[in-house]
Every structure is written in C-alpha cells, then in structure tokens.
Scaffold this motif. Sequence first.
Motif, PDB file in Angstrom:
ATOM      1  N   LYS A 146      13.752 -14.455 -10.860  1.00 26.37           N
ATOM      2  CA  LYS A 146      12.918 -16.015 -10.631  1.00 26.37           C
ATOM      3  C   LYS A 146      11.542 -15.797 -11.083  1.00 26.37           C
ATOM      4  CE  LYS A 146      16.049 -17.319  -6.687  1.00 26.37           C
ATOM      5  NZ  LYS A 146      16.411 -18.413  -7.136  1.00 26.37           N
ATOM      6  N   SER A 147      10.878 -14.831 -10.975  1.00 33.89           N
ATOM      7  CA  SER A 147       9.703 -14.757 -11.782  1.00 33.89           C
ATOM      8  C   SER A 147       9.420 -14.341 -13.215  1.00 33.89           C
ATOM      9  CB  SER A 147       9.003 -13.606 -10.946  1.00 33.89           C
ATOM     10  OG  SER A 147       9.254 -12.460 -11.309  1.00 33.89           O
ATOM     11  N   GLY A 148      10.667 -14.310 -13.816  1.00 33.33           N
ATOM     12  CA  GLY A 148      10.567 -14.132 -15.193  1.00 33.33           C
ATOM     13  C   GLY A 148      10.012 -12.853 -15.554  1.00 33.33           C
ATOM     14  N   GLY A 149      10.046 -11.907 -14.735  1.00 34.16           N
ATOM     15  CA  GLY A 149       9.650 -10.321 -14.793  1.00 34.16           C
ATOM     16  C   GLY A 149       8.268 -10.277 -14.507  1.00 34.16           C
ATOM     17  N   GLU A 150       7.567 -11.259 -13.885  1.00 40.15           N
ATOM     18  CA  GLU A 150       6.047 -10.954 -13.518  1.00 40.15           C
ATOM     19  C   GLU A 150       5.843 -10.369 -12.311  1.00 40.15           C
ATOM     20  OE1 GLU A 150       4.125 -14.736 -13.622  1.00 40.15           O
ATOM     21  OE2 GLU A 150       4.590 -15.108 -15.797  1.00 40.15           O
ATOM     22  N   LEU A 151       7.154 -10.366 -11.424  1.00 40.35           N
ATOM     23  CA  LEU A 151       7.140  -9.644 -10.057  1.00 40.35           C
ATOM     24  C   LEU A 151       8.207  -8.725  -9.909  1.00 40.35           C
ATOM     25  CD1 LEU A 151       5.498  -9.509  -7.405  1.00 40.35           C
ATOM     26  CD2 LEU A 151       6.742 -11.433  -6.454  1.00 40.35           C
ATOM     27  N   LYS A 152       7.939  -7.446  -9.366  1.00 44.74           N
ATOM     28  CA  LYS A 152       9.135  -6.538  -9.337  1.00 44.74           C
ATOM     29  C   LYS A 152       8.967  -6.155  -7.857  1.00 44.74           C
ATOM     30  CE  LYS A 152       9.293  -5.778 -14.225  1.00 44.74           C
ATOM     31  NZ  LYS A 152      10.417  -6.431 -14.488  1.00 44.74           N
ATOM     32  N   ILE A 153       9.771  -5.721  -7.067  1.00 43.18           N
ATOM     33  CA  ILE A 153      10.004  -4.998  -5.806  1.00 43.18           C
ATOM     34  C   ILE A 153      10.653  -3.643  -6.055  1.00 43.18           C
ATOM     35  CG2 ILE A 153      10.922  -5.393  -3.416  1.00 43.18           C
ATOM     36  CD1 ILE A 153       9.160  -7.608  -4.363  1.00 43.18           C
ATOM     37  N   GLU A 154       9.896  -2.627  -5.779  1.00 39.70           N
ATOM     38  CA  GLU A 154      10.416  -1.292  -5.701  1.00 39.70           C
ATOM     39  C   GLU A 154      10.858  -0.988  -4.252  1.00 39.70           C
ATOM     40  OE1 GLU A 154      11.574   2.228  -7.750  1.00 39.70           O
ATOM     41  OE2 GLU A 154      10.554   0.481  -8.623  1.00 39.70           O
ATOM     42  N   VAL A 155      12.292  -0.974  -3.929  1.00 45.30           N
ATOM     43  CA  VAL A 155      12.745  -0.521  -2.680  1.00 45.30           C
ATOM     44  C   VAL A 155      12.775   0.776  -2.380  1.00 45.30           C
ATOM     45  CG1 VAL A 155      14.403  -0.962  -1.207  1.00 45.30           C
ATOM     46  CG2 VAL A 155      13.906  -2.805  -2.673  1.00 45.30           C
ATOM     47  N   TYR A 156      12.013   1.304  -1.309  1.00 52.32           N
ATOM     48  CA  TYR A 156      12.172   2.577  -1.133  1.00 52.32           C
ATOM     49  C   TYR A 156      13.146   2.793   0.458  1.00 52.32           C
ATOM     50  CZ  TYR A 156       8.514   3.637  -4.071  1.00 52.32           C
ATOM     51  OH  TYR A 156       7.733   3.842  -5.419  1.00 52.32           O
ATOM     52  N   HIS A 157      14.604   2.955   0.291  1.00 46.86           N
ATOM     53  CA  HIS A 157      15.395   3.269   1.329  1.00 46.86           C
ATOM     54  C   HIS A 157      15.043   4.527   2.152  1.00 46.86           C
ATOM     55  CE1 HIS A 157      17.703  -0.061  -0.336  1.00 46.86           C
ATOM     56  NE2 HIS A 157      17.645   0.566  -1.545  1.00 46.86           N
ATOM     57  N   ALA A 158      15.627   4.372   3.587  1.00 49.05           N
ATOM     58  CA  ALA A 158      15.783   5.575   4.220  1.00 49.05           C
ATOM     59  C   ALA A 158      14.301   6.205   4.769  1.00 49.05           C
ATOM     60  CB  ALA A 158      16.606   6.763   3.852  1.00 49.05           C
ATOM     61  N   GLY A 159      13.167   5.271   4.676  1.00 49.64           N
ATOM     62  CA  GLY A 159      12.008   5.816   4.962  1.00 49.64           C
ATOM     63  C   GLY A 159      11.294   6.519   3.962  1.00 49.64           C
ATOM     64  N   ALA A 160      11.642   6.526   2.815  1.00 46.88           N
ATOM     65  CA  ALA A 160      11.215   7.744   1.495  1.00 46.88           C
ATOM     66  C   ALA A 160       9.666   7.285   1.405  1.00 46.88           C
ATOM     67  CB  ALA A 160      11.968   7.157   0.259  1.00 46.88           C
ATOM     68  N   LEU A 161       9.049   6.583   1.950  1.00 42.28           N
ATOM     69  CA  LEU A 161       7.798   6.766   1.828  1.00 42.28           C
ATOM     70  C   LEU A 161       7.044   7.254   2.739  1.00 42.28           C
ATOM     71  CD1 LEU A 161       7.040   2.760   0.768  1.00 42.28           C
ATOM     72  CD2 LEU A 161       6.825   4.750  -0.703  1.00 42.28           C
ATOM     73  N   GLY A 162       7.920   7.842   3.690  1.00 45.73           N
ATOM     74  CA  GLY A 162       7.219   8.538   4.738  1.00 45.73           C
ATOM     75  C   GLY A 162       6.690   7.839   5.817  1.00 45.73           C
ATOM     76  N   LEU A 163       7.066   6.479   6.129  1.00 39.43           N
ATOM     77  CA  LEU A 163       6.312   5.679   6.869  1.00 39.43           C
ATOM     78  C   LEU A 163       7.213   5.582   8.392  1.00 39.43           C
ATOM     79  CD1 LEU A 163       5.366   2.713   4.987  1.00 39.43           C
ATOM     80  CD2 LEU A 163       3.959   4.605   5.418  1.00 39.43           C
ATOM     81  N   LYS A 164       6.432   5.647   9.560  1.00 45.50           N
ATOM     82  CA  LYS A 164       7.172   5.634  10.750  1.00 45.50           C
ATOM     83  C   LYS A 164       7.391   4.200  11.303  1.00 45.50           C
ATOM     84  CE  LYS A 164       5.408  10.172  12.390  1.00 45.50           C
ATOM     85  NZ  LYS A 164       4.477  10.630  13.442  1.00 45.50           N
ATOM     86  N   GLU A 165       8.664   3.798  11.822  1.00 45.26           N
ATOM     87  CA  GLU A 165       8.936   2.406  12.068  1.00 45.26           C
ATOM     88  C   GLU A 165       7.788   1.929  13.064  1.00 45.26           C
ATOM     89  OE1 GLU A 165      11.031   0.478  10.681  1.00 45.26           O
ATOM     90  OE2 GLU A 165      11.680   1.845   9.248  1.00 45.26           O
ATOM     91  N   ASP A 208       0.933 -18.587  -8.157  1.00 45.56           N
ATOM     92  CA  ASP A 208       2.001 -19.326  -7.621  1.00 45.56           C
ATOM     93  C   ASP A 208       3.326 -18.968  -8.052  1.00 45.56           C
ATOM     94  OD1 ASP A 208      -0.266 -20.691  -6.442  1.00 45.56           O
ATOM     95  OD2 ASP A 208      -0.337 -22.421  -7.901  1.00 45.56           O
ATOM     96  N   ASN A 209       3.463 -18.941  -9.354  1.00 43.69           N
ATOM     97  CA  ASN A 209       4.900 -18.725  -9.794  1.00 43.69           C
ATOM     98  C   ASN A 209       5.582 -17.337  -9.021  1.00 43.69           C
ATOM     99  OD1 ASN A 209       7.111 -18.712 -11.788  1.00 43.69           O
ATOM    100  ND2 ASN A 209       6.345 -16.706 -12.299  1.00 43.69           N
ATOM    101  N   GLN A 210       4.826 -16.260  -8.797  1.00 38.50           N
ATOM    102  CA  GLN A 210       4.954 -15.159  -8.138  1.00 38.50           C
ATOM    103  C   GLN A 210       5.480 -15.163  -6.719  1.00 38.50           C
ATOM    104  OE1 GLN A 210       1.838 -12.759  -9.225  1.00 38.50           O
ATOM    105  NE2 GLN A 210       2.661 -11.862 -10.998  1.00 38.50           N
ATOM    106  N   ARG A 211       4.672 -16.295  -6.105  1.00 41.61           N
ATOM    107  CA  ARG A 211       4.896 -16.449  -4.604  1.00 41.61           C
ATOM    108  C   ARG A 211       6.217 -17.222  -4.448  1.00 41.61           C
ATOM    109  NH1 ARG A 211      -0.259 -17.685  -0.675  1.00 41.61           N
ATOM    110  NH2 ARG A 211      -1.694 -16.140  -1.511  1.00 41.61           N
ATOM    111  N   GLN A 212       6.188 -18.137  -5.357  1.00 36.09           N
ATOM    112  CA  GLN A 212       7.441 -19.293  -5.417  1.00 36.09           C
ATOM    113  C   GLN A 212       8.763 -18.280  -5.659  1.00 36.09           C
ATOM    114  OE1 GLN A 212       7.401 -22.455  -7.914  1.00 36.09           O
ATOM    115  NE2 GLN A 212       9.448 -23.217  -7.426  1.00 36.09           N
TER     116      GLN A 212
END
Length: 340
Positions: free
Chosen positions: A58-77, A255-259
């Motif tokens: 939807k952003s035409g490649g201008e916005l990307k989401i890098e998903v880190y599953h299973a707490g891979a970033l080392g963050l606590k809930e 605005d495009n990325q937010r949308q």
Amino acid sequence: MKNYNSKKLALSVAMLGMIATAGSAQADAITLNFHSGLSQTRPEAEHIERFAKLVDEKSGGELKIEVYHAGALGLKEADILRTLQRGMVDMALLYGEYYTRDAPALASVYAQGAITDAEQHLDILPVIKEMYDDGFAKWNIQTVGGVVAPIFDVGLHCKEPVNSLEDLKGKKVRVWSRHLVDTFDALGISAQVIPQNDMYMALQTGVVDCAYYLSTVAKTVSLQEVTEYESYLHPWAASPWIFGISERSLGRLDDNQRQALEEAGQEIWEETREIAVSPEREAQAREERESLGITILPPFSEADVDTFVTAAWGTWKTMAENAGEDGMHYYNTVTQALSE
C-alpha cells in the motif's frame, strides 16, 4: 568515433541518474521494527506477516515492517508500554491484560464471563477497541488495527464427570488469571493460576482435578491424555491483539506511509473479525476431541451459567475498582454496552 563516445557518455549519465534515483528512493524508505511475543507457529503470526506485506504494498515500498516473533528483540511484555513510549521500538503487538503493573485499568476492559453468546463479542468489539485506543494513547501509543482473536468454547476438562458448579465443589481447578481465581472462590470452588506449560503436569500429578481451558484448542496441549471428560461453560471473552505504534515513530512517517499503515491495520482487523465466530470450527473441534477419547458431557445448565456470570461480573467490578478511575470507566462503558 566522437559521436559513438558521446552516445556512450550520455547513456552512462542516464544510467547513473537512474541508479541515483533508485538509491534515493531506497534511502527514503522507512523500516519499522515490530515486536511480537507470540511464537511464529501461532495463527496470529500469519496475520502479522500479512499486515507487514500489506503495508509494503500500500505504501509502494516506502514503508516496511520488520516483524520479530517470539520476543526476538529481547523485550519483556511487562515493559512494552514504557519501551514504546520512549521510542525504543517502533511497533508492538499489544495485549491489554499483560500490563497490570503499568496500566492495571487495561485489564478491566474485558473479562471472562462477560459474554454468554459468541455473537455478543462481535457486537461489543467497537467499544472494546475504543477503550484500548484510549488506554494506549495515555502512553503515547497510537493503535492501527490488530487481530480479532477467534471466539473459542471454554469448558471444564476433568478426570471425572463434571458438568455443574455443584460437581466442581471439592475439586481443585486450574485457571489462567487472578480474576478467575476470585470468581470461582466466590462460588465456593478452589482454583489456582497455573501457566499453560505446567497445566499437563499439574493434572497428571493431581495438583488439580480439572482445567478451565479453551476447549477448541485443548488438543494442542494434549489434555486428552490427562483428562477424560469435558463440559462446555461459556464462550471465551477474547481480548483482541492490537497493533500499536510509538508516536515518535509515527512522527517519522509522511501522509502516504501513515495511510498505508492505517489501511493495512484496519484490513487485518476486518478480515480476522469475519472469521472470529465459527460454529463449524467449534463443532469440528468437538468431534475431533471425541475421536481422541474425550467424553463430551451435556453443557453446564443455564442456571449455572447465570450464577457463574454473576460472580464473574462481581469480581470484574472489584478488579476495576482496584484499578482506579480509568478501570471503572472501562468497566462501566463495556458492561453498559453489553447490557443494552
């Protein structure tokens, strides 16, 4: 030769221009890190990955989401609200009941016993979402859709035949929250919080006699190996998983990325809402459990359900009162909507 060299030079300049333009476009693209504490094998993970793909498209490649599953970033809930507020991570999968330390009122938005019919959940979802939007906004977090969890059957899984509150008296019951401990206690029934990973052993060794659990997915934790009987009590009041973005990170977007972000989040919300209630899924799961040797007893009576719901609402209110003004606001708003 001169003409040839001129053409070659012009072509090289054009190619460099194209490369520079592509490089500039690539440089302008923003990647947001997304924390999820759920394992990649969970069905919610597929919806998060689809969300990331939709944002890219939807952003035409201008916005990307890098998903880190299973707490891979080392963050606590328990720390996620603070982490997002400070902009230490861009986005996260939020679940209101996790933040009892920092935002206890969020645990008062929804509680077990709130609904007695699965369709009620769909009716109340807009109100629940509004309460979460308000609660997370206090932490400078904006919500952008999320995953509507499936509404599963909740039952009592026991070693002996149990399908009434009277039968449960004298039994030790496994539950998953303090609210449920207090609810069963109000009914004169002993209950204790036991993590899902320890539930099998607790049943096997006699620490508990029954497990209050999501019947639809009981097979995934092998309850058929340590219990023989099951009786349906009520539908799961499933708090939705919310996609939250730090306002600091949101401020980096045009605005495009937010949308693109908002449209993708809403699309996932609508898609998962459509499949949240499925009598066919529940019936199929019940048949599968019977094929594994579980005896499905008649469900708890309407009178027992009413008694359970009354107790659950009472302890829900107490939980909200203990959470302060916000907790009571959420409780009153949601229960009023449920009563209409």
